[in-house]
Design a protein around this motif. Structure first.
Motif, PDB file in Angstrom:
ATOM      1  N   ASN A 100     -32.398 -41.336  -4.951  1.00 18.60           N
ATOM      2  CA  ASN A 100     -32.375 -42.784  -5.641  1.00 18.60           C
ATOM      3  C   ASN A 100     -32.295 -44.166  -4.610  1.00 18.60           C
ATOM      4  OD1 ASN A 100     -33.041 -43.628  -8.685  1.00 18.60           O
ATOM      5  ND2 ASN A 100     -31.536 -42.384  -8.635  1.00 18.60           N
ATOM      6  N   GLU A 101     -31.433 -43.530  -3.283  1.00 22.18           N
ATOM      7  CA  GLU A 101     -31.459 -44.162  -2.027  1.00 22.18           C
ATOM      8  C   GLU A 101     -32.222 -44.079  -1.724  1.00 22.18           C
ATOM      9  OE1 GLU A 101     -30.348 -46.814   0.845  1.00 22.18           O
ATOM     10  OE2 GLU A 101     -29.627 -46.862  -1.609  1.00 22.18           O
ATOM     11  N   ARG A 104     -35.883 -46.497  -2.653  1.00 22.18           N
ATOM     12  CA  ARG A 104     -35.222 -47.520  -2.183  1.00 22.18           C
ATOM     13  C   ARG A 104     -35.358 -47.750  -0.721  1.00 22.18           C
ATOM     14  NH1 ARG A 104     -32.552 -50.600   0.189  1.00 22.18           N
ATOM     15  NH2 ARG A 104     -31.245 -49.887   1.280  1.00 22.18           N
ATOM     16  N   LEU A 105     -34.908 -46.585   0.255  1.00 21.24           N
ATOM     17  CA  LEU A 105     -35.512 -47.486   1.046  1.00 21.24           C
ATOM     18  C   LEU A 105     -37.145 -46.817   2.193  1.00 21.24           C
ATOM     19  CD1 LEU A 105     -32.718 -44.532   3.094  1.00 21.24           C
ATOM     20  CD2 LEU A 105     -32.507 -47.875   3.055  1.00 21.24           C
ATOM     21  N   GLU A 106     -37.306 -46.311   1.260  1.00 24.68           N
ATOM     22  CA  GLU A 106     -38.737 -45.713   1.228  1.00 24.68           C
ATOM     23  C   GLU A 106     -39.775 -47.131   0.393  1.00 24.68           C
ATOM     24  OE1 GLU A 106     -43.211 -44.154   0.106  1.00 24.68           O
ATOM     25  OE2 GLU A 106     -41.331 -44.971  -1.104  1.00 24.68           O
ATOM     26  N   LYS A 107     -39.627 -47.679  -0.388  1.00 29.46           N
ATOM     27  CA  LYS A 107     -39.721 -48.819  -0.559  1.00 29.46           C
ATOM     28  C   LYS A 107     -39.954 -50.324  -0.070  1.00 29.46           C
ATOM     29  CE  LYS A 107     -40.012 -48.564  -5.731  1.00 29.46           C
ATOM     30  NZ  LYS A 107     -38.925 -48.630  -6.694  1.00 29.46           N
ATOM     31  N   LEU A 135     -35.953 -35.884  -8.193  1.00 27.39           N
ATOM     32  CA  LEU A 135     -34.277 -35.305  -8.357  1.00 27.39           C
ATOM     33  C   LEU A 135     -33.832 -36.701  -8.680  1.00 27.39           C
ATOM     34  CD1 LEU A 135     -34.173 -34.226  -4.789  1.00 27.39           C
ATOM     35  CD2 LEU A 135     -33.850 -32.677  -6.467  1.00 27.39           C
ATOM     36  N   ALA A 136     -34.561 -37.902  -8.922  1.00 26.73           N
ATOM     37  CA  ALA A 136     -34.419 -39.266  -9.171  1.00 26.73           C
ATOM     38  C   ALA A 136     -33.549 -39.307 -10.429  1.00 26.73           C
ATOM     39  CB  ALA A 136     -34.237 -40.605  -8.724  1.00 26.73           C
TER      40      ALA A 136
END
Length: 199
Positions: A100-101, A104-107, A135-136
């Motif tokens: 999930n992180e 978020r970073l990719e967005k 995986l998320a």
């Protein structure tokens, strides 16, 4: 329910379970999380063992952090620390937190390839962001079925229940010395008699 929701959409789910169930159990995956993994794999178009290979790599790397890997997690701030802490008690949750992180970073436009390489190795690099999305979703135990999937599941359950009742009836009848075929013909005749009575 998991199969109805698409866990075996690739046709590989049951083979993967057979091959990797011990590995996933050792990492800490419950049966529900394993099914969620199959659903996510299908939803994200991943049709190989690379997702499970990614999990194996992440598990190894989070379990034995090199300085470079620790630096990547530390660079994530509080969430990086949470991933490390959670990993000791709930590895699947830690993997989902990491995924999930990364999403978020990719967005935000960050290049996440170095993170994938450091924490997931070649398998996760090959899968890219779709692998990370799968995986998320592994902690998503509330499997939501579409109306069509629910109808299919209800139908399969009804057929299974009918088969179980027929099996019990067959065993009961065979113990009395009567032939099941004779009993079935009698039931059909009685059914026709009832139908005729209403026509």
């Amino acid at each position: 329910k998991g199969l109805a929701a698409g866990a075996n959409i690739s046709g590989e789910f049951l083979d993967s379970i057979r091959e990797y169930s011990v590995l996933l159990k050792d990492i800490g995956f419950t049966a529900e999380q394993t099914i969620a993994l199959g659903i996510e794999q299908g939803k994200n178009g991943l049709f190989s063992d690379k997702l499970i290979d990614s999990i194996k790599e992440i598990n190894l790397r989070l379990g034995d952090l090199t300085p470079a890997q620790k630096q990547v997690l530390d660079g994530m701030g509080a969430i990086g620390k949470e991933i490390q802490t959670t990993f000791s008690t709930d590895k699947p949750k830690a993997i989902a937190l990491l995924a999930n992180e990364i999403i978020r970073l990719e967005k935000t436009g960050k290049n996440v390839i170095p993170i994938l390489a450091n924490l997931g190795g070649g398998p996760l690099e090959d899968l890219g962001i779709n692998g990370v999305k799968a995986l998320a979703g592994i902690t998503g135990l509330n499997i939501q079925l579409t109306k069509s999937q629910q109808i299919q599941l209800d139908y399969a359950s009804a057929v299974d229940k009918t088969n179980n009742e027929l099996f019990k009836l067959t065993n009961t009848v065979s113990g009395t010395g009567s032939e099941f075929a004779v009993l079935l013909e009698m039931a059909k005749a009685f059914g026709l008699f009832l139908i005729d009575g209403y026509v």
